[in-house]
Design a protein around this motif. Structure first.
Motif, PDB file in Angstrom:
ATOM      1  N   LYS B   9       0.819  -1.207   0.000  1.00  0.00           N
ATOM      2  CA  LYS B   9       0.000   0.000   0.000  1.00  0.00           C
ATOM      3  C   LYS B   9       0.860   1.267   0.000  1.00  0.00           C
ATOM      4  O   LYS B   9       0.470   2.297  -0.548  1.00  0.00           O
ATOM      5  CB  LYS B   9      -0.929   0.019   1.212  1.00  0.00           C
ATOM      6  N   PHE B  10       1.996   1.178   0.643  1.00  0.00           N
ATOM      7  CA  PHE B  10       2.910   2.327   0.717  1.00  0.00           C
ATOM      8  C   PHE B  10       4.339   1.815   0.548  1.00  0.00           C
ATOM      9  O   PHE B  10       4.663   0.715   0.973  1.00  0.00           O
ATOM     10  CB  PHE B  10       2.830   3.049   2.067  1.00  0.00           C
ATOM     11  N   TYR B  35      -2.057   2.219 -14.033  1.00  0.00           N
ATOM     12  CA  TYR B  35      -2.143   3.654 -14.172  1.00  0.00           C
ATOM     13  C   TYR B  35      -1.294   4.299 -13.073  1.00  0.00           C
ATOM     14  O   TYR B  35      -1.084   3.722 -12.012  1.00  0.00           O
ATOM     15  CB  TYR B  35      -3.581   4.143 -13.979  1.00  0.00           C
ATOM     16  N   GLN B  37      -1.157   8.139 -10.915  1.00  0.00           N
ATOM     17  CA  GLN B  37      -1.897   9.357 -10.642  1.00  0.00           C
ATOM     18  C   GLN B  37      -0.983  10.300  -9.882  1.00  0.00           C
ATOM     19  O   GLN B  37      -0.654  10.067  -8.717  1.00  0.00           O
ATOM     20  CB  GLN B  37      -3.163   9.080  -9.826  1.00  0.00           C
ATOM     21  N   VAL B  88       0.918   7.823  -7.117  1.00  0.00           N
ATOM     22  CA  VAL B  88       0.056   6.739  -6.649  1.00  0.00           C
ATOM     23  C   VAL B  88      -0.234   5.845  -7.855  1.00  0.00           C
ATOM     24  O   VAL B  88      -0.626   6.336  -8.922  1.00  0.00           O
ATOM     25  CB  VAL B  88      -1.259   7.263  -6.048  1.00  0.00           C
ATOM     26  N   PHE B  90      -2.209   2.660  -9.615  1.00  0.00           N
ATOM     27  CA  PHE B  90      -3.437   1.872  -9.572  1.00  0.00           C
ATOM     28  C   PHE B  90      -3.373   0.758 -10.605  1.00  0.00           C
ATOM     29  O   PHE B  90      -3.004   0.985 -11.756  1.00  0.00           O
ATOM     30  CB  PHE B  90      -4.657   2.734  -9.876  1.00  0.00           C
ATOM     31  N   TYR B 104     -12.382  -2.317 -12.903  1.00  0.00           N
ATOM     32  CA  TYR B 104     -12.387  -2.348 -11.448  1.00  0.00           C
ATOM     33  C   TYR B 104     -10.963  -2.075 -10.962  1.00  0.00           C
ATOM     34  O   TYR B 104     -10.016  -2.678 -11.461  1.00  0.00           O
ATOM     35  CB  TYR B 104     -12.873  -3.704 -10.930  1.00  0.00           C
ATOM     36  N   PHE B 105     -10.868  -1.198  -9.979  1.00  0.00           N
ATOM     37  CA  PHE B 105      -9.563  -0.730  -9.536  1.00  0.00           C
ATOM     38  C   PHE B 105      -9.169  -1.330  -8.194  1.00  0.00           C
ATOM     39  O   PHE B 105     -10.021  -1.566  -7.326  1.00  0.00           O
ATOM     40  CB  PHE B 105      -9.571   0.794  -9.411  1.00  0.00           C
ATOM     41  N   GLY B 106      -7.861  -1.499  -8.023  1.00  0.00           N
ATOM     42  CA  GLY B 106      -7.313  -1.793  -6.716  1.00  0.00           C
ATOM     43  C   GLY B 106      -7.279  -0.538  -5.868  1.00  0.00           C
ATOM     44  O   GLY B 106      -7.620   0.554  -6.331  1.00  0.00           O
ATOM     45  N   ALA B 107      -6.832  -0.673  -4.629  1.00  0.00           N
ATOM     46  CA  ALA B 107      -6.832   0.435  -3.672  1.00  0.00           C
ATOM     47  C   ALA B 107      -5.651   1.377  -3.862  1.00  0.00           C
ATOM     48  O   ALA B 107      -5.584   2.420  -3.222  1.00  0.00           O
ATOM     49  CB  ALA B 107      -6.856  -0.102  -2.246  1.00  0.00           C
ATOM     50  N   GLY B 108      -4.712   1.023  -4.717  1.00  0.00           N
ATOM     51  CA  GLY B 108      -3.591   1.914  -5.009  1.00  0.00           C
ATOM     52  C   GLY B 108      -2.370   1.637  -4.160  1.00  0.00           C
ATOM     53  O   GLY B 108      -2.462   1.094  -3.046  1.00  0.00           O
ATOM     54  N   THR B 109      -1.210   2.006  -4.716  1.00  0.00           N
ATOM     55  CA  THR B 109       0.066   1.958  -3.991  1.00  0.00           C
ATOM     56  C   THR B 109       0.668   3.352  -4.040  1.00  0.00           C
ATOM     57  O   THR B 109       0.880   3.900  -5.124  1.00  0.00           O
ATOM     58  CB  THR B 109       1.043   0.966  -4.658  1.00  0.00           C
ATOM     59  N   ARG B 110       0.915   3.919  -2.859  1.00  0.00           N
ATOM     60  CA  ARG B 110       1.549   5.240  -2.805  1.00  0.00           C
ATOM     61  C   ARG B 110       3.056   5.051  -2.735  1.00  0.00           C
ATOM     62  O   ARG B 110       3.570   4.453  -1.791  1.00  0.00           O
ATOM     63  CB  ARG B 110       1.064   6.037  -1.598  1.00  0.00           C
TER      64      ARG B 110
END
Lengths: 116, 114
Positions: B9-10, B35, B37, B88, B90, B104-110
């Protein structure tokens, strides 16, 4: 290449009121999809509503509806009876209907604030 | 319902380090995407895949690599991390049929590169 433009970086609305977010796009294709995604502070991308270009009827999902003007290449999102939980970044997105064009092209987003 | 799962996640990287962002989906979707962002911006496509063994570049592929050995997994590799890759990330997936083409997207990696 397709482009998506959201001309309102920020919008605000009073709780229970109605707000409209604007989106325009540029394409030479006749068959495509348009989407509105919501991104709350959690960053999760949540699909709000989807419109198929070959359908003349505007899509509706509960309090969310669109005004799809194909000739004008305009795709606005109307949120009725706004709630505090609607506060988020909203992205308009375009997708070609062909299998090779399955990617989404996003606008730069509109930050919606809902005031109590 | 797991959907699209991204790990970590991070992450904080030093300039020049490498890492792999993991993405797994359990919806048997053929299409998968990465993607990025940047702050205050929309999402830009890095790479995508239309099926196992098939990948293609998106708008901003420089500095990244992908592979797709299975339908479920689509890892994104960063080689020689640079501050410009702070973003970030996705992962998303979708089906092929018109009725199943919602992404449908995942929660993202910052990711921060310092």
């Amino acid at each position: 290449a397709q482009t998506v433009t959201q001309s309102q970086p920020e919008m605000s609305v009073q709780e229970a009121e109605t707000v409209t977010l604007s989106c325009t796009y540029d394409t030479s294709e006749s068959d495509y999809y348009l989407f509105w995604y919501k991104q709350p502070p959690s960053r999760q991308m949540i699909l709000v509503i989807r419109q198929e270009a070959y359908k003349q009827q505007n899509a509706t999902e509960n309090r969310f509806s669109v005004n799809f003007q194909k000739a004008a290449k305009s795709f606005s999102l109307k949120i009725s009876d706004s709630q505090l939980g609607d506060a988020a970044m909203y992205f308009c997105a375009y997708r070609s209907a062909g299998a090779s064009g399955s990617r989404l092209t996003f606008g730069e987003g509109t930050q919606l604030t809902v005031n109590p | 319902n797991a959907g699209v799962t991204q790990t970590p996640k991070f992450r904080i990287l030093k300039i020049g380090q490498s890492m792999t962002l993991q993405c797994t989906q359990d919806m048997n979707h053929n299409y998968m995407y990465w993607y990025r962002q940047d702050p205050g911006m929309g999402l830009k496509l890095i790479y995508y895949s239309v099926g196992a063994g098939i990948t293609d570049k998106g708008e901003v592929p420089n500095g990244y690599n992908v592979s797709r050995s299975t339908t479920e997994d689509f890892p994104l590799r960063l080689e020689l991390a640079a501050p410009s890759q702070t973003s970030v990330y996705f992962c998303a997936s979708s089906g092929v049929a018109r009725a199943k083409n919602i992404q449908y997207f995942g929660a993202g990696t910052r990711l921060s590169v310092l």
